[in-house]
Design an enzyme around this catalytic site. Sequence first.
Site, PDB file in Angstrom:
ATOM      1  N   GLY A  49      26.013  63.788 -42.074  1.00 46.64           N
ATOM      2  CA  GLY A  49      24.637  63.587 -41.610  1.00 46.64           C
ATOM      3  C   GLY A  49      23.709  64.575 -42.275  1.00 46.64           C
ATOM      4  N   ASN A  50      22.521  64.722 -41.753  1.00 44.42           N
ATOM      5  CA  ASN A  50      21.590  65.728 -42.268  1.00 44.42           C
ATOM      6  C   ASN A  50      20.717  66.245 -41.134  1.00 44.42           C
ATOM      7  OD1 ASN A  50      19.012  64.117 -42.178  1.00 44.42           O
ATOM      8  ND2 ASN A  50      20.239  62.805 -43.530  1.00 44.42           N
ATOM      9  N   ARG A  51      19.872  67.197 -41.446  1.00 42.58           N
ATOM     10  CA  ARG A  51      19.162  67.912 -40.385  1.00 42.58           C
ATOM     11  C   ARG A  51      17.870  67.242 -39.913  1.00 42.58           C
ATOM     12  NH1 ARG A  51      21.673  72.848 -40.062  1.00 42.58           N
ATOM     13  NH2 ARG A  51      22.578  73.601 -42.001  1.00 42.58           N
ATOM     14  N   SER A  52      17.607  66.030 -40.337  1.00 45.03           N
ATOM     15  CA  SER A  52      16.361  65.381 -39.907  1.00 45.03           C
ATOM     16  C   SER A  52      16.325  65.224 -38.382  1.00 45.03           C
ATOM     17  CB  SER A  52      16.269  63.995 -40.564  1.00 45.03           C
ATOM     18  OG  SER A  52      15.236  63.255 -39.956  1.00 45.03           O
ATOM     19  N   ALA A  87      15.491  60.110 -43.289  1.00 46.52           N
ATOM     20  CA  ALA A  87      16.256  60.828 -44.317  1.00 46.52           C
ATOM     21  C   ALA A  87      17.571  60.080 -44.490  1.00 46.52           C
ATOM     22  CB  ALA A  87      16.502  62.263 -43.876  1.00 46.52           C
TER      23      ALA A  87
END
Length: 404
Positions: A213-216, A280
């Site tokens: 995943g990512n930090r969005s 994102a």
Amino acid sequence: MLRGKHILVGVTGGIAAYKVCYLVRDLRKAGADVKVIMTEAAGKFVTPLTFSALSGHDVAGDLWTLNQSTGSDIGTQHIALANWAEVFVIAPASANSIAKMTYGLSDNLLTIVALASRCPIVLAPTMDADMYLNPVTQQNINTLRERGYVVVPPEEGDLASGLKGPGRLPELQIIIDTIERVLSTSAQDLKGKKILVTAGPTHEAIDPVRFIGNRSSGKMGFALANAASLRGAHVTLVTGPVQLETPRNVTRVNVESAEEMYVAVTARARTSDAVLMAAAVADFRPQTAANNKIKKEAGKKQFSLALTETQDILHALGQKRKKGTLLVGFALETQDELRNAREKLKKKNLDLIVLNSLKDKGAGFGSDTNVVTIVDKKGKVEKLPLMSKFDVANEILNRLKKLL
Ligand code: CTP
């Protein structure tokens, strides 16, 4: 600004109700048409007669009594008031009424109108400091804020209980300024437009329990959806996994992966006037997602994961663009920012690109504020100062509106 505007003032039970008499007077002086709804508890502090005299309308309070000011019958007066209002200001907003609104309880006229109205709602939480700071009240206020209620925080100072702390009704001018700001950003200038917004990260499964995943946080996309909806657009929000409440009057579609987002967005893009891709989206996903949880193997010190490219949703939309559908992309760059953003705009065939910088203070993941640069197709570059994500959203929509 306030002249002729329909302002509905909701008064709940609290000692600050007496200050709201002055608010109603000031709003009228500024030329607004003001109607007041009171809860039963509010009537213990100030009589309906006072508000009636100040507003020039009968005060609505009892759900079961026909009220002249709504000009409708008992069965529909709540809807008539909700439709009449251009902004609904609830001051003082008690902990009890805030809790009811959070959970959709509607056992009096004020909470019913809050539930039925599509106009912006401004909330001035006013109560004793301990009640205000109680985590349940804080959580309720935050939930309402995420849904798009505009919260004017209470002031700190001496409270009726003798305590000192946050809980006082803010200066009336602060509430009036907020009403003006809300009215100016809720001008129905996008009425009838269909706007598709994406938000949040995507999760790309590694196995049933793990993902990439990512930090969005999704906050920028949610702010865009909220702002566009307040301006009258029909908004669909396709979002990856985030912990945010759905803004009022927005249709939410939850997705997990880039692939699911691709399907959800392409199915809806054709009928949209604009697509704003604030999500994102992962650029790569695991080539295969294991059906069972991947176990640690004794002695195996390294583990590699084969990744494969995801579909670039914006790029795909840009290639088979229907005339009339505007495309807005977002870019997060850490070097050569402007050049990269311009390249993306061209490569993906976009109308606008919004460049986020990780370097600026107050910008980026999870923050409620942002610093962005907007680049258009003709190469015009506008760097905006630090502002709330809601204000950034309106700036983006202002530019989009000119292209629609
Ligand atoms: N985007 C998309 N589909 C993807 C990846 C990105 O639609 N699979 C969209 C994003 O929502 C964003 C824009 O494309 O609006 C820019 O995304 P970004 O990841 O910054 O650009 P990339 O082209 O993927 O380039 P890079 O990651 O190399 O910076």
